[in-house]
Design an enzyme around this catalytic site. Structure first.
Site, PDB file in Angstrom:
ATOM      1  N   SER A  42       0.687  -1.145   0.193  1.00  0.00           N
ATOM      2  CA  SER A  42      -0.162  -0.001   0.029  1.00  0.00           C
ATOM      3  C   SER A  42       0.854   1.171  -0.232  1.00  0.00           C
ATOM      4  O   SER A  42       1.700   1.376  -0.752  1.00  0.00           O
ATOM      5  CB  SER A  42      -0.905  -0.049   0.940  1.00  0.00           C
ATOM      6  OG  SER A  42      -2.051   0.821   0.875  1.00  0.00           O
ATOM      7  N   ASP A  49      -5.687  -4.865  -1.859  1.00  0.00           N
ATOM      8  CA  ASP A  49      -4.934  -4.417  -1.042  1.00  0.00           C
ATOM      9  C   ASP A  49      -3.904  -5.503  -0.590  1.00  0.00           C
ATOM     10  O   ASP A  49      -4.330  -6.565   0.061  1.00  0.00           O
ATOM     11  CB  ASP A  49      -5.257  -3.673   0.001  1.00  0.00           C
ATOM     12  CG  ASP A  49      -4.291  -2.818   1.194  1.00  0.00           C
ATOM     13  OD1 ASP A  49      -3.535  -3.334   1.572  1.00  0.00           O
ATOM     14  OD2 ASP A  49      -4.626  -1.637   0.959  1.00  0.00           O
TER      15      ASP A  49
END
Length: 346
Positions: A48, A200
């Site tokens: 991320s 993610d």
């Protein structure tokens, strides 16, 4: 330290957690480490915002060394703040008066949370517009990243169908791979790469440490921790419960990896493994950079706050944390772990 007139450096690998705008804390850590000529970053594993920091640093380093990497990170976070100023998600006037960085009382933040609980990004954003894509296209020299042989980079994303982690290495890191690593499914559509959909990377590796164990020379792995491991208060409201569940979920894969590392460390230290098995394992020296008190004082909603003053505040926290760590633990590099895994994680 000098030897025969040459400055000796100590190599480290960095594992960079994700956490929205709290990645600016990691920016501060990186800025201080890049400033220190005694340290060489051999590899980066990020998820991320940690992946964004890793990619920007690597491309900047390829073009201008440590100074180029620091400049690239500065430009990237400055651009993030400029885009953020156009967002409807902002602190309100009482937040400014009281000095809170959280967005819990922000009408834009509350509305977006409510809206995303009712509608998916496939309904609200059918054209799949993504402002971060524009920022990365503007800020990231992907060719320079691919050409960088001084620093290895690993970016984690989660395969939606299989639930497994995919780790993109330098030659595979693209803007789409970075967007996949930061794809929160209630906000963005899954990112398609090679016919597979990704969310993610934090769900399966926040960050992934194993690539740094098996693909690097150095045994010194430094975790930059920005997701609080511990919260003193028990969450009671729906938003508090959801936020704490997210924190626990995004730390769970790290907990499992740390347990495995501690187990192997113990076997090696007790000489419980014999050849040819023993030589297959690296006795990793683990270190951690974190400001648990400073980050835990920030509510989870502050991860969506990317205003300039806040990211600068986080950068300063990160620099101070790195400075303190270098003072206390630089001499541990190459010799011993400075992180007690069992005490901290188990």
């Amino acid at each position: 330290m000098f030897f025969a007139g040459v400055r000796m450096t100590r190599a480290i690998s960095l594992a960079l957690q994700g956490g929205g705008s709290h990645g600016a804390f990691t920016w501060g850590v990186l800025d201080r480490l890049l400033e220190d000529e005694r340290v060489h970053v051999e590899a980066l594993s990020g998820t991320s915002s940690g992946a964004m920091n890793a990619a920007i640093l690597t491309a900047g380093y390829a073009r201008g060394g440590a100074a180029g990497a620091r400049d690239a990170l500065e430009r990237f976070w400055r651009t993030i703040s400029e885009y953020s100023s156009l967002s409807p998600v902002q602190r309100n006037w009482t937040d400014h008066l009281t000095g809170t960085w959280n967005l819990d009382s922000s009408p834009g933040y509350l509305w977006s949370n409510w809206f995303s609980s009712l509608f998916s990004p496939y309904q609200t954003n059918p054209f799949n517009l993504h402002p971060l894509r524009d920022i990365l296209r503007q800020q990231l020299d992907i060719d320079a990243l691919h050409a960088c042989t001084d620093i290895r980079i690993f970016v984690a994303a989660t395969n939606v169908r299989t639930g497994r982690a995919r780790v993109f290495q330098r030659e595979d890191v693209t803007i789409d791979a970075l967007l996949a690593s930061a794809c929160l499914p209630h906000i963005y559509q899954a990112v398609e790469i090679d016919g597979e959909a990704y969310w993610d990377g934090g769900y399966m590796g926040n960050p992934a440490i194993w690539p740094l164990i098996y693909n690097t020379e150095t045994a010194d792995v430094v975790l930059v921790q920005i997701n609080p491991l511990r919260r003193e208060s028990v969450p009671r409201t729906p938003s508090e419960i959801a936020n704490r569940l997210d924190e626990i979920a995004f730390n769970s894969s790290l907990m499992h990896e740390m347990r495995a590392i501690a187990f192997v460390q113990r076997l090696l230290e007790q000489d419980a493994l014999r050849e040819p098995v023993a030589s297959r394992y690296k006795n990793v020296r683990m270190h951690m950079l974190s400001d648990e008190a400073g980050i835990a004082a920030l509510g989870p909603s502050s991860k969506a706050n990317a205003e300039r003053n806040f990211v600068t505040h986080l950068k300063n926290l990160g620099r101070a944390c790195a400075e303190q760590w270098l003072t206390r633990h630089y001499d541990d590099l190459g010799k011993r772990s400075s992180l007690n895994i069992r005490e901290t994680f188990l």
